[in-house]
Design an enzyme around this catalytic site. Sequence first.
Site, short mmCIF file in Angstrom:
data_model
loop_
_atom_site.label_atom_id
_atom_site.label_comp_id
_atom_site.label_asym_id
_atom_site.label_seq_id
_atom_site.Cartn_x
_atom_site.Cartn_y
_atom_site.Cartn_z
N LYS A 22 -55.06 9.17 35.60
CA LYS A 22 -54.98 7.73 35.31
C LYS A 22 -54.82 6.92 36.60
O LYS A 22 -55.54 5.94 36.81
CB LYS A 22 -53.80 7.49 34.36
N SER A 23 -53.90 7.33 37.45
CA SER A 23 -53.67 6.59 38.70
C SER A 23 -54.94 6.52 39.54
O SER A 23 -55.29 5.47 40.09
CB SER A 23 -52.60 7.29 39.55
N ARG A 121 -42.32 -6.26 31.92
CA ARG A 121 -42.33 -5.47 33.16
C ARG A 121 -42.39 -6.37 34.40
O ARG A 121 -43.27 -7.20 34.54
CB ARG A 121 -43.49 -4.47 33.11
N ASP A 319 -43.00 9.94 36.16
CA ASP A 319 -43.51 9.86 34.78
C ASP A 319 -43.19 11.11 33.97
O ASP A 319 -43.36 11.12 32.75
CB ASP A 319 -45.03 9.63 34.80
N LYS A 346 -40.26 1.01 32.77
CA LYS A 346 -41.55 1.63 32.47
C LYS A 346 -42.08 1.05 31.15
O LYS A 346 -41.61 0.02 30.69
CB LYS A 346 -41.42 3.15 32.43
N ARG A 350 -37.12 3.91 29.54
CA ARG A 350 -37.20 5.36 29.26
C ARG A 350 -35.86 6.09 29.38
O ARG A 350 -35.78 7.25 28.98
CB ARG A 350 -38.26 6.03 30.15
C1 S3P Z 1 -48.27 4.63 39.31
C2 S3P Z 1 -47.04 4.65 39.92
C3 S3P Z 1 -45.80 4.83 39.17
C4 S3P Z 1 -46.03 5.43 37.80
C5 S3P Z 1 -47.16 4.81 37.07
C6 S3P Z 1 -48.45 4.88 37.88
C7 S3P Z 1 -49.44 4.39 40.15
O1 S3P Z 1 -45.17 3.58 39.03
O2 S3P Z 1 -44.86 5.34 37.01
O3 S3P Z 1 -47.37 5.46 35.84
O4 S3P Z 1 -50.58 4.65 39.70
O5 S3P Z 1 -49.27 3.94 41.28
P1 S3P Z 1 -44.22 3.01 40.21
O6 S3P Z 1 -44.94 3.25 41.48
O7 S3P Z 1 -44.04 1.55 39.98
O8 S3P Z 1 -42.94 3.78 40.10
#
Ligand code: S3P
Length: 431
Positions: A22-23, A121, A319, A346, A350
Amino acid sequence: VSAVRFDPAGPLTGTITPPADKSISHRAAMLAAMGTEPASISNYLDAEDTNSTLAAMRSIGAIVEQNGSDVMVEGVGLSGPRGVAIDVGNAGTLMRLLPGWLAGVEGQEFSFDGDSSIRKRPVDRIAQPLRRMGASIQATDDRLPPFSVMGVALQGIEYEMPVASAQVKSCVLLAGLVAEGETTVIESVPSRDHTERMFMAGGVRVVRDGLKVSVARADDLQVDAIQVPGDPSSAAFAIAAAALVPGSTVKIAGSGTNWTRTGFHRIAQRMGVRIEGELEPIPDVEGFSEHEPIGDLVVTASELNGTTVTAQEVPLAIDELPLVALLGCFAEGETVVQGAEELRVKESDRIETVVRGLRGLGAQIEGTDDGFVVQGTGGIRGGTISSHGDHRLAMLGAIAGIASKEGVTVDGMEAAAVSYPTFGADFAALV
Ligand code: S3P
């Protein structure tokens, strides 16, 4: 809201191919849209969150053709986006990253909004550094969506991050590409580095020195082809299931093994989970890679021990911490997670939703300000858990059910489609 029942299962066997990361998918779509040459993304995550990003790229003017997991993007170039209202849906990553770029698109105005979870958020974490760069941002109560961004000329800054967040780091680095001069971000602990790797692969000069990363204004991005690995955070559900159901052996195929995403794997191994296969080693200062490593892993069930997860480890497993709580229920002794106050902001709070949810299934778990404490009791009884619209909570409940004594009903299972649309079918094939 759909209630789905997950019955206790016998040994899990077979192979699971986790959905695309996803990222990395979010970042691939945005970087492709920043370029001007057509770019192809293979194994793009075809899920609600990442499809919100494709829709956002279309709305600012990119041409996007999606055929399942094959995506072609003809970008608008760094200064090409047209001002629009952007609906981010449930996607925090889209909401936190994209404003970095758009804040520097002079003369265009953008607004951001999303679903009821996204409206809780915080965005002050990105507004603050972007304003230091010169950005004009107006947020609800000065910290929440909906918010608007008026594109102006930005100045590079050096920014020491008060929260450990890859989203904030990435936002500032994206702004750095359209800002005058050099932009430097300093982290207090490492977080996922997909943005840095993708910049380097796209021909952007990135200087990395330990926890410090710098970029300069870019004229162009050369993103022609991106291959997205499987998502280690989605794979973590299979790792937990295989670890908890006695007699299981599950192969996880094509998962990303980037060391900044495998904190959960290392915590699980420390608890006694047997994971075979190659994880990218933690590099020394000189060793940063621009590639996203992919590998196959084999996970075998075993006896578990409790552990303590410290603040230093949190960003690399952020996560997956709900799954650490679940492993803790089955482990000998106590499992503690500290320094994870970020869990409160989140897709749901959570700490609250994991503690209440697992307690409802028979777990001995207490919330703290910055994490939780779990007493291992040899397993989970079962019952009903609500996802609270949070994809990772829904899937946590499902895995708890498979490993439980009496089964678990998950209220709001449809939330899983945010990151893992094939979750039900994938796990049905393993049990
Ligand atoms: C993500 C970073 C994380 C993660 C999120 C995806 C990203 O958040 O919890 O699901 O893709 O950079 P944070 O960097 O705000 O902790």
